[in-house]
Design an enzyme around this catalytic site. Structure first.
Site, PDB file in Angstrom:
ATOM      1  N   ASP A 104    -154.654 -57.051 -34.067  1.00  7.27           N
ATOM      2  CA  ASP A 104    -154.912 -58.140 -33.111  1.00  7.27           C
ATOM      3  C   ASP A 104    -156.350 -58.634 -33.208  1.00  7.27           C
ATOM      4  O   ASP A 104    -157.228 -57.936 -33.730  1.00  7.27           O
ATOM      5  CB  ASP A 104    -154.583 -57.691 -31.673  1.00  7.27           C
ATOM      6  CG  ASP A 104    -155.411 -56.494 -31.206  1.00  7.27           C
ATOM      7  OD1 ASP A 104    -155.728 -55.626 -32.043  1.00  7.27           O
ATOM      8  OD2 ASP A 104    -155.750 -56.425 -30.013  1.00  7.27           O
ATOM      9  N   GLU A 170    -155.914 -53.256 -29.956  1.00  7.39           N
ATOM     10  CA  GLU A 170    -157.257 -52.674 -29.880  1.00  7.39           C
ATOM     11  C   GLU A 170    -158.171 -53.515 -28.990  1.00  7.39           C
ATOM     12  O   GLU A 170    -159.010 -52.990 -28.265  1.00  7.39           O
ATOM     13  CB  GLU A 170    -157.862 -52.556 -31.286  1.00  7.39           C
ATOM     14  CG  GLU A 170    -159.117 -51.693 -31.336  1.00  7.39           C
ATOM     15  CD  GLU A 170    -160.423 -52.468 -31.159  1.00  7.39           C
ATOM     16  OE1 GLU A 170    -161.468 -51.818 -31.112  1.00  7.39           O
ATOM     17  OE2 GLU A 170    -160.414 -53.720 -31.054  1.00  7.39           O
TER      18      GLU A 170
HETATM   19 ZN   LIG Z   1    -162.356 -54.758 -33.841  1.00  4.57          ZN
END
Ligand SMILES: [Zn+2]
Length: 287
Positions: A104, A170
């Site tokens: 992401d 993340e």
């Molecule tokens: Zn990163």
């Protein structure tokens, strides 16, 4: 991700870095192909809050197949696939190496960009590629795959099992990504000895290695105090009390920052304190 480094770090890391530098040997045509594969990855919209993980994982599975790596898609949270690739080593009983990157990216404001954030425009003159995620951190994920591709083409077989993971979420804390993975039996089975995680992209041949982890700590200060009329002066109001804490934190922040400014310590070696949000007071003459 927070996995303690095992002893013998250099024993594992140095050969790995040598490997990566061997892998850097390339031809102009293979470089161009690697760049276009990277652009393809960048064009997949994995921006939070609605990342297209399915498209990213489908692309990466194709890449893994082309490189000749075993692939498993793990889904610890619905709609949030984590891709696990394996390059079997000669001595699989040794602790393995895990190469991590996240799929992401943070959102972008296209109007503020010279090139559309998903265009992955390549400026031929400078060699720059413009795209959200080009540094954080699709470049690292692709570098792992390209390095492995070249090493395999050169006939190299690693001693240890090497795993490559592409994790979701993340940028929003990893709670439904790597956090669930490290608690899983699948992770334990990998017998991980060393993890290479997010670092800095490098435009040159040097690769900076960091071996520290910073932990976030959210501190909420709730100040209470005596209420009263705004026309009066009195001690112990909530705002007065809050300011004492803010001032103490500000002094600590300045002292830490001074260590960085004087180059006594690196940015990663101090505690960074930042005031994020303030909610206080009432919009009336009453304090
Ligand atoms: Zn990163």
């Amino acid at each position: 991700m927070r996995i303690p480094l095992m002893a013998g770090l250099t024993k594992i890391l140095l050969p790995l870095l040598l490997l990566l530098s061997v892998a850097a040997a390339s031809s102009p045509s293979s470089d161009a192909e690697a760049v276009s594969r990277f652009q393809e990855y960048l064009r997949i919209d994995t921006a939070q809050p609605t990342p297209d993980y399915a498209a990213a994982v489908a692309f990466l599975r194709d890449q893994a197949a082309a490189v000749g790596l075993e692939a498993r898609t793990l889904e610890f949270a619905a709609g949030k696939p984590l891709l696990l690739l394996r390059w079997p080593g000669r001595r699989p009983s040794l602790p393995s190496i895990l190469l991590n990157s996240h799929t992401d990216v943070v959102p972008s404001e296209p109007k503020k960009w010279e090139h559309a954030p998903l265009s992955a425009t390549l400026d031929e003159a400078s060699g720059r590629i413009y795209a959200r995620g080009s540094q954080d951190m699709k470049c690292v994920g692709m570098q792992y795959l390209e390095a492995i591709r070249r090493l395999r083409n050169a006939g190299f077989v690693p001693d240890r099992n090497i795993y490559v993971i592409f994790v979701p979420d993340e940028e929003i804390g990893g709670h439904e990504g790597v956090e669930l993975f490290v608690a899983s039996k699948e992770f334990k089975e990998l017998n991980v000895g060393l993890v290479l995680d997010e670092g800095l992209a490098s435009p040159r041949e040097e690769y900076r290695v960091f071996y520290a982890e910073r932990s976030p700590w959210w501190l909420t200060i709730k100040a209470k105090g005596a209420p009263g009329h705004g026309a009066k002066l009195y001690d112990g109001s909530a705002m007065e009390n809050l300011m004492k804490s803010v001032e103490a934190l500000r002094r600590f922040r300045t002292a830490q920052f001074d260590l960085v400014k004087s180059e006594e310590k690196a940015e990663g070696d101090v505690v960074s304190v930042n005031f994020a949000y303030l909610k206080a007071g009432t919009p009336t003459p009453t304090v």
